[in-house]
Design an enzyme around this catalytic site. Sequence first.
Site, PDB file in Angstrom:
ATOM      1  N   CYS A  99       0.791  -1.214   0.000  1.00 36.43           N
ATOM      2  CA  CYS A  99       0.000   0.000   0.000  1.00 36.43           C
ATOM      3  C   CYS A  99       0.834   1.280   0.000  1.00 36.43           C
ATOM      4  CB  CYS A  99      -0.952  -0.047   1.187  1.00 36.43           C
ATOM      5  SG  CYS A  99      -2.452   0.878   0.894  1.00 36.43           S
ATOM      6  N   ARG A 133     -12.581   5.828  -0.806  1.00 34.90           N
ATOM      7  CA  ARG A 133     -11.558   4.872  -0.332  1.00 34.90           C
ATOM      8  C   ARG A 133     -11.972   3.461  -0.745  1.00 34.90           C
ATOM      9  NH1 ARG A 133      -7.606   6.741   2.841  1.00 34.90           N
ATOM     10  NH2 ARG A 133      -6.756   4.680   3.297  1.00 34.90           N
ATOM     11  N   HIS A 200      -3.153  -5.831   2.718  1.00 26.37           N
ATOM     12  CA  HIS A 200      -2.795  -5.831   4.146  1.00 26.37           C
ATOM     13  C   HIS A 200      -3.414  -7.075   4.770  1.00 26.37           C
ATOM     14  CE1 HIS A 200      -1.474  -1.608   4.550  1.00 26.37           C
ATOM     15  NE2 HIS A 200      -2.449  -1.267   3.772  1.00 26.37           N
TER      16      HIS A 200
HETATM   17  N1  GLN Z   1      -2.168   6.829   2.145  1.00 24.92           N
HETATM   18  C1  GLN Z   1      -2.282   5.879   1.082  1.00 24.92           C
HETATM   19  C2  GLN Z   1      -3.689   5.814   0.494  1.00 24.92           C
HETATM   20  O1  GLN Z   1      -4.563   6.227   1.064  1.00 24.92           O
HETATM   21  C3  GLN Z   1      -1.868   4.489   1.569  1.00 24.92           C
HETATM   22  C4  GLN Z   1      -2.791   3.937   2.585  1.00 24.92           C
HETATM   23  C5  GLN Z   1      -2.273   2.622   3.200  1.00 24.92           C
HETATM   24  O2  GLN Z   1      -1.068   2.345   3.271  1.00 24.92           O
HETATM   25  N2  GLN Z   1      -3.168   1.788   3.690  1.00 24.92           N
HETATM   26  O3  GLN Z   1      -3.865   5.294  -0.542  1.00 24.92           O
END
Ligand code: GLN
Length: 251
Positions: A99, A133, A200
Site C-alpha cells: 500500500c 476509499r 494488508h
Molecule cells: N495513504 C495511502 C492511500 O490512502 C496508503 C494507505 C495505506 O497504506 N493503507 O492510498
Amino acid sequence: MARHKKTFTVGWLYPDLMNIYGDRGNIITLLKRAEWRDYDARLLELGRGAAKRMDEVDVFFFGGGQDREQALVYEDLIEYKKAPLQRAIAAGAAVLAVCGGYQLLGDYYQTGEGRRFPGIGVIDVRTEAGKKRFIGDVVVDSSLVDLKPATLVGFENHSGRTYLGPKAKPLGKVRLGFGNNGEDHMEGCLQGTVIGTYLHGSLLPKNPQLADYLIKSAIRRRGITELERLDDTPELAAHARIVTRAGTPSS
Ligand code: GLN
C-alpha cells in the site's frame, strides 16, 4: 564479501511510521519461515536517517501508512534509502511493499488534496488518490509462476489509484475487491525481484506460498533453489476460508 550460507536478513523500512493493518505479521512470517529452515534469521530495522548494512539484506519489507506518515518518510527515502536499495535489488535482494510503501516505490503518490510525494522509481507505477476509499476483503488470481495456491487473499484500505507502466506487470487479477485502481481489475505489481501490493491483513501469514516465493527469490543468488516444505495446514485453512467466504471457487 563472502556471505555466510545460513544467515537470512529481513530489512524493515520505517517500522515506526509505515506499519498499519497488521503489517508486522509479514516480518514475523518471513523470519519464522527462514528459522524453521534452520537459517539464522535476523531483522534490520531501517528508520529515518543514513542506513548501514542494507547490502546484507535478503528481503526488504515496506509497509503501509496514511498520507501523514508518507509525508514524513518520502524525503528520507529519496535521500538515504534510494541508492542502497537500488544496489541491493541489482544484487538480487527481494522487496515486498504494501500500500503506502508500494506507492512510494513508484514514480509518485498524489494525495486527494493534490499534494505530490515523489517516489524512488524502482517500480514503473504512479498513484493518484481518488475521492472514494477502497476498503474490504480481496481475493486475487496471481500471475506468479508455480504459486500454489495461485490465489492471494488480504484486506485493502486505500484512496490511491495505481497505474502500471510498461516495465511493471500486475501481481494478479482481482476476483474480489478493487485492487490497483478499481478500473483494470488488476492488483499489485511485479518488477524483477520487487513485489508491490495493496494487500494488508497481514498478507504473508495467510499466504505462506508468497512468503516462500520471496525467500526463494532472495536466496537464489546463493545457488539455493529449493526450500524444505513446511506443514502449512493452519495457514492454508485460513486462506481457503477467505476464498470460500468470498463465494469464489478455491484453486
Ligand atoms: N495513504 C495511502 C492511500 O490512502 C496508503 C494507505 C495505506 O497504506 N493503507 O492510498
